[in-house]
Motif scaffolding. Structure first.
Motif, PDB file in Angstrom:
ATOM      1  N   ARG A   3       0.813  -1.213   0.000  1.00  0.00           N
ATOM      2  CA  ARG A   3       0.000   0.000   0.000  1.00  0.00           C
ATOM      3  C   ARG A   3       0.847   1.263   0.000  1.00  0.00           C
ATOM      4  O   ARG A   3       0.374   2.343   0.369  1.00  0.00           O
ATOM      5  CB  ARG A   3      -0.964  -0.031   1.189  1.00  0.00           C
ATOM      6  N   SER A   4       2.102   1.120  -0.416  1.00  0.00           N
ATOM      7  CA  SER A   4       2.970   2.289  -0.552  1.00  0.00           C
ATOM      8  C   SER A   4       4.004   2.025  -1.632  1.00  0.00           C
ATOM      9  O   SER A   4       4.325   0.866  -1.941  1.00  0.00           O
ATOM     10  CB  SER A   4       3.680   2.616   0.772  1.00  0.00           C
ATOM     11  N   GLN A  11      -5.608  -1.038  -2.489  1.00  0.00           N
ATOM     12  CA  GLN A  11      -5.251   0.341  -2.819  1.00  0.00           C
ATOM     13  C   GLN A  11      -5.749   0.754  -4.198  1.00  0.00           C
ATOM     14  O   GLN A  11      -5.971   1.933  -4.453  1.00  0.00           O
ATOM     15  CB  GLN A  11      -3.729   0.542  -2.738  1.00  0.00           C
ATOM     16  N   TYR A  15      -9.288   2.103  -3.300  1.00  0.00           N
ATOM     17  CA  TYR A  15      -9.426   3.307  -2.507  1.00  0.00           C
ATOM     18  C   TYR A  15      -8.579   4.481  -3.005  1.00  0.00           C
ATOM     19  O   TYR A  15      -8.874   5.633  -2.693  1.00  0.00           O
ATOM     20  CB  TYR A  15      -9.046   3.014  -1.053  1.00  0.00           C
ATOM     21  N   ASN A  16      -7.521   4.186  -3.736  1.00  0.00           N
ATOM     22  CA  ASN A  16      -6.593   5.240  -4.112  1.00  0.00           C
ATOM     23  C   ASN A  16      -6.050   5.023  -5.519  1.00  0.00           C
ATOM     24  O   ASN A  16      -4.913   4.572  -5.696  1.00  0.00           O
ATOM     25  CB  ASN A  16      -5.447   5.306  -3.097  1.00  0.00           C
ATOM     26  N   ASN A  67      -4.925   7.090  -7.520  1.00  0.00           N
ATOM     27  CA  ASN A  67      -3.722   7.892  -7.752  1.00  0.00           C
ATOM     28  C   ASN A  67      -2.468   7.126  -7.369  1.00  0.00           C
ATOM     29  O   ASN A  67      -1.410   7.273  -7.996  1.00  0.00           O
ATOM     30  CB  ASN A  67      -3.797   9.203  -6.965  1.00  0.00           C
ATOM     31  N   PHE A  68      -2.581   6.296  -6.333  1.00  0.00           N
ATOM     32  CA  PHE A  68      -1.460   5.446  -5.934  1.00  0.00           C
ATOM     33  C   PHE A  68      -1.133   4.446  -7.040  1.00  0.00           C
ATOM     34  O   PHE A  68       0.040   4.227  -7.378  1.00  0.00           O
ATOM     35  CB  PHE A  68      -1.801   4.710  -4.645  1.00  0.00           C
ATOM     36  N   GLU A  70       0.566   6.270  -9.865  1.00  0.00           N
ATOM     37  CA  GLU A  70       1.948   6.589  -9.519  1.00  0.00           C
ATOM     38  C   GLU A  70       2.836   5.348  -9.600  1.00  0.00           C
ATOM     39  O   GLU A  70       3.965   5.408 -10.095  1.00  0.00           O
ATOM     40  CB  GLU A  70       2.019   7.186  -8.110  1.00  0.00           C
TER      41      GLU A  70
END
Length: 244
Positions: free
Chosen positions: A84-85, A105, A108-109, A111-112, A115
């Motif tokens: 998640r990162s 992820q 929910y994200n 954009n992650f 990226e």
């Protein structure tokens, strides 16, 4: 069609993630490293490894076990669980996994996800979609989101994703055949490479899911219970020998 031998890890041990009681202890060895070597010796050309603890907790847990596997196998490994990162992804790619699977992820994200593709490239980033009756399950399959699988796949494709791992949770738990209909919908309505997972229990299942147009299939419980012999499956569906 690429076949992926599945290894699911919890508390440093190989486990069967299926709910059926007669499958839970039906593992050749509790040592994931020995299991990885076993599949490699039987002809596996790709391993699919999931850290179930990490998927549930949201951060990598069994990293040392993954590293030990990577130290002894010479075939590529795709990994999922708790990524998640950007830092976590970078850590596992530097460890030696060929590509990683992002699941929660991606929901929910976005954009992650975007990226991650920009930083590492689409060949390194897969999206895992676990579906329960057409709705996407998240957080280690503990919750059901408001996304349906096709919508998420199409969203991922727009962000630059090229490959998804699609798992039908119900089929996976029952090990009674794959979800052909929803899988074919993904194949027909996206340009993504689809790796299917869930319920594959026979060579006929492999034939059926191949005919749906997928690029790959993950086999888990059927290998543990010897319903599918890996060497034979590789011969038929990777090398194309004697396929009807």
């Amino acid at each position: 069609m690429q076949l992926y031998a599945g290894i699911h890890i919890s508390d440093g041990k190989s486990v069967n993630p299926n709910d059926l009681h007669y499958l839970r202890d039906n593992i050749l060895t509790l040592d994931p490293v020995k299991l990885a070597l076993h599949w490699q010796e039987l002809g596996a050309t790709y391993l699919h490894i999931i850290d179930l603890d990490a998927a549930a907790m949201g951060y990598p847990v069994n990293g040392e076990t993954i590293r030990n596997i990577l130290d002894v196998v010479h075939i590529p490994v795709q990994y999922g669980g708790g990524l998640r990162s950007i830092k976590d992804i970078d850590s596992f790619l530097n460890m030696g996994v060929s590509r990683v699977i992002i699941s929660t992820q991606a929901i929910y994200n976005p954009n992650f996800l975007k990226e991650a593709i920009q930083v590492f490239g689409p060949e390194k980033i897969l999206v895992g979609i676990d579906a329960d009756k057409g709705m996407v399950a998240v957080e280690g399959r503990a919750k059901v989101s408001t996304f349906n699988s096709l919508s998420l796949a199409q969203q991922a494709e727009k962000l630059g994703v090229r490959t998804i791992v699609y798992t039908d949770v119900g089929c996976a738990n029952m090990v009674k055949g794959p979800d052909i209909i929803n899988t074919k919908e993904l194949v027909d309505h996206t340009r993504l490479d689809i790796i299917y997972s869930g319920g594959v229990a026979s060579l006929q299942d492999l034939k059926n899911i191949r005919n749906a147009g997928v690029s790959g299939v993950m086999i888990g419980a059927a290998l543990y219970t010897n319903k599918i012999k890996l060497k034979e499956a590789v011969m038929l569906y990777e090398r194309g020998e004697q396929v009807e």
